[in-house]
Design an enzyme around this catalytic site. Sequence first.
Site, PDB file in Angstrom:
ATOM      1  N   ARG A  34      45.763 -16.161   4.275  1.00  0.00           N
ATOM      2  CA  ARG A  34      44.438 -16.455   4.817  1.00  0.00           C
ATOM      3  C   ARG A  34      44.297 -15.990   6.270  1.00  0.00           C
ATOM      4  O   ARG A  34      43.188 -16.003   6.814  1.00  0.00           O
ATOM      5  CB  ARG A  34      44.153 -17.961   4.737  1.00  0.00           C
ATOM      6  CG  ARG A  34      44.109 -18.510   3.325  1.00  0.00           C
ATOM      7  CD  ARG A  34      43.738 -19.972   3.346  1.00  0.00           C
ATOM      8  NE  ARG A  34      42.385 -20.158   3.830  1.00  0.00           N
ATOM      9  CZ  ARG A  34      41.320 -20.275   3.037  1.00  0.00           C
ATOM     10  NH1 ARG A  34      41.462 -20.197   1.736  1.00  0.00           N
ATOM     11  NH2 ARG A  34      40.122 -20.458   3.543  1.00  0.00           N
TER      12      ARG A  34
ATOM     13  N   HIS B  50      26.580  17.150  -3.787  1.00  0.00           N
ATOM     14  CA  HIS B  50      25.467  16.861  -2.873  1.00  0.00           C
ATOM     15  C   HIS B  50      25.991  16.500  -1.480  1.00  0.00           C
ATOM     16  O   HIS B  50      25.389  15.669  -0.790  1.00  0.00           O
ATOM     17  CB  HIS B  50      24.599  15.741  -3.449  1.00  0.00           C
ATOM     18  CG  HIS B  50      23.881  16.121  -4.700  1.00  0.00           C
ATOM     19  ND1 HIS B  50      22.753  16.915  -4.708  1.00  0.00           N
ATOM     20  CD2 HIS B  50      24.164  15.850  -5.996  1.00  0.00           C
ATOM     21  CE1 HIS B  50      22.352  17.100  -5.957  1.00  0.00           C
ATOM     22  NE2 HIS B  50      23.187  16.464  -6.756  1.00  0.00           N
TER      23      HIS B  50
END
Length: 619
Positions: free
Chosen positions: A27, A515
Site C-alpha cells: 500500500r 494514423h
Amino acid sequence: MCGIIGYVGKQQATPILLEALRRLEYRGYDSAGLAVLREGDLQIVKQKGKIDEGLGRVLAKHSPTGSIGIGHTRWATHGPPSDVNSHPHRDQSGRIAVVHNGVIENYEPLKQRFLAAGHQFHSATDTEVLAHLIGEHYEKLKGQPAGANHPLTQAVMNALREAIGAYGIAVVSADHPGVIVGARRGSPLIVGVGEGENFLASDATAIAPHTRQVIYLNDYDVVTLTADRFNVVNLGTDTAQVQITKLEHDAEAAERGEFAHFMLKEIYEQPRTVAAALRGRVDLNEATAKFGGLNLSSAELRAIDRIIITACGTSWHSALLGEYLFEELAHIPVEVEYASEFRYRNAPVEKNTLILAITQSGETADTLAGLREAKRRGHKVLAICNVVGSSIAREADGGIYLHAGPEIGVASTKAFTSQVTVLTLLAVLMGRIRMLSSIRGRQIIEALGDIPKQLERILAHDEAIAKVAQKYVKAQNFFYLGRQYNFPVALEGALKLKEISYIHAEGYPAAEMKHGPIALIDEETPTVVIAPSDAMYEKTLSNLQEIKARGGPIIAIATEGNTAIAKQCDDVIYLPDTLECLFPLLAVVPLQLLSYHIAVARGCDVDKPRNLAKSVTVE
C-alpha cells in the site's frame, strides 16, 4: 494510499506491528515507522525506504518495548520521502502520535495558525499539522468535566470537525498508555477483534494472522480501542452501526508461498480465480447467469436502456471489454468513463441508466466519489469488487464479488481476469432477458467453463514466454495492438509493462497505427500484436505486415494451429482456441508473463514498482 496498523493487548507490540507493516507494504513503501507506548513513554522509530532496508534494520538494533502501538507505511503525498516526513508524527507537546492515510486539504491555513502561536514543525506533511490540531483540542479539554467519550477520543473528534479532507488515522497519547483512537473518512479502516487484544488496520491482510473477526468502519466513525473492549461513535450522529463480520480469506492467502513474487503467484492463480468467479453463477438449463447480490429484479434489469461503467487503471480496461460485451450480447448502449473525470462531469444521465462501478480494492477514491454522485442523482449503482466489506461494496445498491482472494502485487493481474469473467456473465444475463438466444447463451457459458483449463495450458508454457522476454529486455519502447475485443487487452498489456519494467509502452487499435504512431516504428521498437483467428484476423494481419515492412520486431499472440503467422513475426505465442468474446481472458495472461519476465530481467521490484501504490485512496 498508505498502510496503518494498531495493536493494544498483552503481547509485545513491536513484532506484531512490524510484521503487519510488511503485509501492508504494497500500500506504500516510501518509508515506514511506528510508535510504541510504555509506562507513559512514547517511543517513535521511523525510517525512509522499504521496510527491510530501513525500519527493519533500525529495529534490529533497538526495538521499543510495550504492549500498545501504531505503525505506518507511507506513499508520499505532501512532502517527499524522507526520515522526517515518515509517520508517526507528534503534536506540539510531543506526547501525542498520529499516523494518517489521506489528505488534509486545509492543512496550510491550520499550519499558519499554529506557526503564529509558536508551534514548531519538523516535516512538510499535512499529517503533522493534524497531529498539532488534535493536540490543541486535547489541551483545551484539560480541566473540563469528563464527557461521555474518552478525552483522547473527544480531542480527535473535535479536531476532525475542523479538518477538511480524507483520512484514516490512528492516534495514541503518552497520557493514556492503554488506548488507541482511530477514525476514517474516505480512507479504509478496520477494527480487528481479538481475545484480550484488539487491532486497527487499513487492510484486513495485516491482521488476518491474529483474528478473523473484523468491523469495517464507516465514514465519520471514530473508534476507541483498549485491550478488552472497543467503542464506536459517529461524528455526525454520535452513534454508530457496528457489525462484526468474519474475514473471507485466511492469512495464508496473502503469502507468496513458493513463488518469487506475489505478482507471479497471482498470475498463476488465475485458473482458480476465474473458476471462483464462475462458481454458483451459471444456469445451464436456462443458458444464462445468476447473481445473488444484484438487488434488481428481472423487470428492473429489463428496463435498463443505458449503462455507464466507471473505473480506473486496469479496472477501466476491463470496463472497455464490458462495453463490447454488453453492446454485442445485450444490445445495450454503454459508455466507459474514467472515474476521475466522471465524478466532476455534469453529463446528462437518463432515467433508466445503470451505473456500474468496477474496482479491485473497493476503496478507490475517484470511483467511490463517482458512485456517491450517481446515487445522489437517484441512479441505481452496481459494483464489481474484490474486497468484501469495502466502502464501494457497502455503498452500492447491489454488486458482485470477485472472490479472487487478496491481490498483493501492485500491478493487478487476477482481478482483471475475474472482472472480465463477471462482466461476461452479467452481459449474458442482460442479453438473455432481452434478445440473446439460448443457443448462444449456452455456447458462451460452456466456453467460459473451459477457460480455467485453457489458462493452465498457457501457464505451462511460461518458460517459453520467459525466453521471448529475454530478447526484448533492452527495448525502450513497445507497442501493443489489438482489434475489437482485443483492443482493451492491448491497453492492459502496455500498462503492465509500464508499471513494472518502466519501459514506455502504448496500446492502440491495430488500424490506428497508420494514423500517426507508425512513424515511431523502427528495428529497436517491438510490437505485440494480438491476432487470434477470428473475424478480424485478415485485417489484423494486414496491420502486422505494415509494421514488418518498416523493420519493426513483432511478437504475435495467435490461435493454435495458425502456423502461417510465424512467417510474418519474430516470435509467436500460441493460445488455445475459444470464442472471440472470450479470447481476452486468454490473451492477457502471456502479456502479464511477458511484462513480469522483462521486469525481473531488468532488476525491477515487480511487487513494489516505483511511485505506485496498490489502492489509490486519494485524488
